[in-house]
Motif scaffolding. Structure first.
Motif, PDB file in Angstrom:
ATOM      1  N   GLU A  45     -31.870 -41.225  12.756  1.00  8.73           N
ATOM      2  CA  GLU A  45     -30.647 -41.292  13.342  1.00  8.73           C
ATOM      3  C   GLU A  45     -30.384 -40.227  12.655  1.00  8.73           C
ATOM      4  OE1 GLU A  45     -26.201 -43.359  13.888  1.00  8.73           O
ATOM      5  OE2 GLU A  45     -27.691 -44.476  13.487  1.00  8.73           O
ATOM      6  N   THR A  46     -30.273 -39.537  11.855  1.00 13.25           N
ATOM      7  CA  THR A  46     -29.492 -38.653  10.970  1.00 13.25           C
ATOM      8  C   THR A  46     -30.147 -37.206  10.995  1.00 13.25           C
ATOM      9  OG1 THR A  46     -28.962 -39.700   8.939  1.00 13.25           O
ATOM     10  CG2 THR A  46     -29.044 -37.850   9.147  1.00 13.25           C
ATOM     11  N   LEU A  47     -31.405 -37.152  11.902  1.00  7.03           N
ATOM     12  CA  LEU A  47     -31.985 -35.709  12.472  1.00  7.03           C
ATOM     13  C   LEU A  47     -31.143 -36.047  14.301  1.00  7.03           C
ATOM     14  CD1 LEU A  47     -35.784 -36.452  10.832  1.00  7.03           C
ATOM     15  CD2 LEU A  47     -33.964 -35.253   9.683  1.00  7.03           C
ATOM     16  N   ALA A  48     -31.622 -37.170  14.183  1.00 10.97           N
ATOM     17  CA  ALA A  48     -31.118 -36.997  15.676  1.00 10.97           C
ATOM     18  C   ALA A  48     -29.789 -36.421  15.491  1.00 10.97           C
ATOM     19  CB  ALA A  48     -31.031 -38.584  16.358  1.00 10.97           C
ATOM     20  N   ARG A  49     -28.906 -36.854  14.913  1.00 12.63           N
ATOM     21  CA  ARG A  49     -27.458 -36.866  14.863  1.00 12.63           C
ATOM     22  C   ARG A  49     -27.683 -34.837  15.004  1.00 12.63           C
ATOM     23  NH1 ARG A  49     -23.633 -39.841  15.893  1.00 12.63           N
ATOM     24  NH2 ARG A  49     -24.799 -42.280  15.372  1.00 12.63           N
ATOM     25  N   ASP A  50     -28.228 -33.899  14.027  1.00 16.03           N
ATOM     26  CA  ASP A  50     -28.195 -32.726  13.445  1.00 16.03           C
ATOM     27  C   ASP A  50     -28.783 -32.240  14.308  1.00 16.03           C
ATOM     28  OD1 ASP A  50     -28.189 -31.178  11.331  1.00 16.03           O
ATOM     29  OD2 ASP A  50     -30.161 -31.292  10.947  1.00 16.03           O
ATOM     30  N   TYR A  51     -30.125 -32.612  14.927  1.00 13.47           N
ATOM     31  CA  TYR A  51     -30.453 -32.234  15.873  1.00 13.47           C
ATOM     32  C   TYR A  51     -29.338 -31.685  17.227  1.00 13.47           C
ATOM     33  CZ  TYR A  51     -33.844 -30.533  19.170  1.00 13.47           C
ATOM     34  OH  TYR A  51     -34.870 -29.760  20.009  1.00 13.47           O
ATOM     35  N   VAL A  52     -28.429 -32.600  17.604  1.00 16.28           N
ATOM     36  CA  VAL A  52     -27.651 -32.694  18.511  1.00 16.28           C
ATOM     37  C   VAL A  52     -26.523 -31.741  18.268  1.00 16.28           C
ATOM     38  CG1 VAL A  52     -25.744 -33.934  19.689  1.00 16.28           C
ATOM     39  CG2 VAL A  52     -28.438 -34.807  19.657  1.00 16.28           C
ATOM     40  N   ASN A  53     -25.972 -31.583  17.310  1.00 17.45           N
ATOM     41  CA  ASN A  53     -25.331 -30.666  16.876  1.00 17.45           C
ATOM     42  C   ASN A  53     -25.331 -29.343  16.478  1.00 17.45           C
ATOM     43  OD1 ASN A  53     -23.224 -33.073  16.294  1.00 17.45           O
ATOM     44  ND2 ASN A  53     -23.663 -33.666  14.193  1.00 17.45           N
ATOM     45  N   LYS A  54     -26.840 -29.177  15.670  1.00 23.94           N
ATOM     46  CA  LYS A  54     -27.205 -28.295  16.087  1.00 23.94           C
ATOM     47  C   LYS A  54     -28.121 -27.107  17.004  1.00 23.94           C
ATOM     48  CE  LYS A  54     -29.102 -27.843  11.263  1.00 23.94           C
ATOM     49  NZ  LYS A  54     -29.759 -27.856   9.659  1.00 23.94           N
ATOM     50  N   ASN A  55     -28.371 -28.062  18.560  1.00 29.64           N
ATOM     51  CA  ASN A  55     -28.950 -27.602  19.820  1.00 29.64           C
ATOM     52  C   ASN A  55     -28.269 -28.037  20.879  1.00 29.64           C
ATOM     53  OD1 ASN A  55     -31.447 -26.616  18.993  1.00 29.64           O
ATOM     54  ND2 ASN A  55     -31.365 -28.441  17.640  1.00 29.64           N
ATOM     55  N   SER A  56     -26.457 -27.322  21.126  1.00 25.08           N
ATOM     56  CA  SER A  56     -26.176 -27.650  22.609  1.00 25.08           C
ATOM     57  C   SER A  56     -26.233 -27.701  23.140  1.00 25.08           C
ATOM     58  CB  SER A  56     -24.292 -27.124  22.350  1.00 25.08           C
ATOM     59  OG  SER A  56     -24.818 -26.007  22.239  1.00 25.08           O
TER      60      SER A  56
ATOM     61  N   TYR B 260     -40.423 -41.699  24.880  1.00 28.62           N
ATOM     62  CA  TYR B 260     -40.950 -41.557  23.217  1.00 28.62           C
ATOM     63  C   TYR B 260     -40.891 -42.414  22.291  1.00 28.62           C
ATOM     64  CZ  TYR B 260     -41.792 -36.774  25.989  1.00 28.62           C
ATOM     65  OH  TYR B 260     -41.925 -35.814  26.820  1.00 28.62           O
ATOM     66  N   LEU B 261     -42.203 -42.747  21.710  1.00 31.06           N
ATOM     67  CA  LEU B 261     -41.544 -43.819  20.661  1.00 31.06           C
ATOM     68  C   LEU B 261     -42.671 -43.098  19.596  1.00 31.06           C
ATOM     69  CD1 LEU B 261     -42.689 -47.268  22.499  1.00 31.06           C
ATOM     70  CD2 LEU B 261     -40.562 -45.744  22.126  1.00 31.06           C
ATOM     71  N   PRO B 262     -41.568 -42.282  18.668  1.00 30.23           N
ATOM     72  CA  PRO B 262     -42.206 -41.570  17.667  1.00 30.23           C
ATOM     73  C   PRO B 262     -41.625 -42.582  16.663  1.00 30.23           C
ATOM     74  CG  PRO B 262     -40.009 -40.517  17.860  1.00 30.23           C
ATOM     75  CD  PRO B 262     -40.253 -41.371  19.225  1.00 30.23           C
ATOM     76  N   GLY B 263     -43.470 -42.870  15.920  1.00 29.06           N
ATOM     77  CA  GLY B 263     -43.620 -43.721  15.013  1.00 29.06           C
ATOM     78  C   GLY B 263     -43.450 -43.146  13.055  1.00 29.06           C
ATOM     79  N   ASN B 264     -43.100 -41.990  13.406  1.00 32.08           N
ATOM     80  CA  ASN B 264     -43.087 -41.493  11.479  1.00 32.08           C
ATOM     81  C   ASN B 264     -42.199 -40.412  11.919  1.00 32.08           C
ATOM     82  OD1 ASN B 264     -45.213 -39.331  11.706  1.00 32.08           O
ATOM     83  ND2 ASN B 264     -46.532 -40.769  11.336  1.00 32.08           N
ATOM     84  N   LEU B 265     -41.542 -39.356  10.668  1.00 33.24           N
ATOM     85  CA  LEU B 265     -41.415 -38.023  11.027  1.00 33.24           C
ATOM     86  C   LEU B 265     -42.315 -36.953  11.498  1.00 33.24           C
ATOM     87  CD1 LEU B 265     -39.370 -35.899  10.067  1.00 33.24           C
ATOM     88  CD2 LEU B 265     -40.921 -35.438   8.236  1.00 33.24           C
TER      89      LEU B 265
END
Length: 360
Positions: free
Chosen positions: A51-62, A21-26
């Motif tokens: 990247e910050t949102l991706a890292r946060d998502y990974v941490n919250k959704n194991s 997936y190639l998203p272009g905005n939030l």
């Protein structure tokens, strides 16, 4: 936490189909998360600038199965094993060239299937045409004049018989009760070429007049990011807004903890004042009353809605506007999405689009 663990790989073969997936905005990034999580396919999202949102998502959704590419180099390393690419845009634009140019060009050359999903309620190349004879696809002022061809192989739709539904409907019941002040929400995207300079001036005048006449109300304004660009009329008039018309955002006039986007404010507003935008689907999803700014460029779009309250003067704005019903809101169907994404793309399907590689 993203705790890393290794294991011995017994085979390099993996039969699972992989989708990038190639998203272009939030907003598109959030939509990509919904699609990727619900899909049966092995899903990757290019977290370009997120990247910050991706890292946060990974941490919250194991337990999540979604993986994120954090750099263009990472995408390049894995692109040979990607089976399908989902984009939220269909045309060659400066943004696409700057953000995804190499990836799209590689897909065109290697004939990796490209699938376009909508990024807006009304979108050129999807369900919108205009009568402009001066065509400039880079402009906020000139139109497109024709149904814009896509650089993708397959166009998908949110609504209609073959529509897979509006992805954000899965979030309808995900908003907890919040103790926040009552407010009227203003959502705008006057950067759209369907609004002339006189339309833009009229919208701001009407909005400011209405806010002044209702000084006991709190108005929270969420302009489209492009409206905040320097050298735009919207950017120039913002400093003249009434004191009770507050810009939303962490570094602006008002902010509510953990409510980051316009879409996530809508469930909590009393009623809305809006231009024609994708936000109307979220207002409809939450059964909100909305006053929609009307002008020549969008009057036919508003007329196509089942129920809507339109205005072009402050006296026409009402607390008791109609609950919006666009007739275009459809619940997201993950199985339908996967079915559409499973469509085979013939090699001949690429011939008409290879010329676009010269511009990417």
């Amino acid at each position: 936490m993203n705790i890393l663990q290794a294991k011995v790989l017994k085979s390099c073969l993996n039969s699972e189909e992989k989708v990038l997936y190639l998203p272009g905005n939030l907003s598109q990034f959030q939509m990509a998360l919904i699609l990727a999580e619900s899909s049966k396919f092995n899903s990757f999202i290019f977290a370009n600038k997120y990247e910050t949102l991706a890292r946060d998502y990974v941490n919250k959704n194991s337990s999540s199965k979604v993986k994120f590419f954090l750099t263009e180099t990472s995408v390049a390393d894995f692109l040979p094993i990607i089976d399908k690419v989902v984009v939220f845009f269909g045309a060659v634009t400066p943004f696409i060239i700057n953000s995804f140019g190499k990836i799209i060009l590689t897909c065109l050359r290697t004939r990796t299937p490209l699938y376009e999903v909508p990024h807006g309620l009304f979108q050129t190349g999807q369900n919108l045409v205009d009568n402009s004879r001066l065509i400039n696809t880079d402009s906020f002022y000139d139109g497109v004049g024709e149904n814009l061809p896509s650089l993708t192989n397959v166009k998908l739709s949110w609504y209609g018989e073959n529509g897979f539904g509006y992805p954000r409907t899965v979030l309808k019941d995900a908003y907890p009760a919040r103790v926040i002040p009552k407010f009227t929400l203003v959502t705008s995207n006057t950067n759209w070429f369907l609004y002339s300079l006189s339309d833009k001036r009229m919208f701001y005048k009407v909005l400011f007049d209405y806010a002044k006449r209702n000084s006991d109300e709190i108005f929270i304004w969420c302009p489209h990011p492009a409206e905040l660009l320097p050298n735009t009329l919207s950017h120039s008039v913002i400093e003249f807004r009434p004191s009770n018309l507050l810009l939303y955002g962490l570094h602006n006039d008002i902010y509510f903890y953990n409510i980051e986007s316009t879409d996530d404010l809508i469930p909590y507003c009393e009623y809305g004042i809006s231009t024609v935008s994708t936000c109307l689907l979220d207002y409809e999803m939450h059964s909100k009353r909305v006053n929609i700014f009307n002008c020549a460029g969008v009057k036919n779009l508003i007329a196509a809605f089942n129920h809507a309250s339109a205005f072009n003067s402050s006296k026409e704005i009402s607390h008791n506007a109609k609950i919006i019903n666009t007739g275009m809101l459809k619940n997201f169907d993950a199985l339908k999405f996967d079915q559409l994404l499973s469509q085979e793309v013939s090699k001949e399907n690429f011939i008409d689009y290879n010329y676009l590689a010269a511009y990417v």
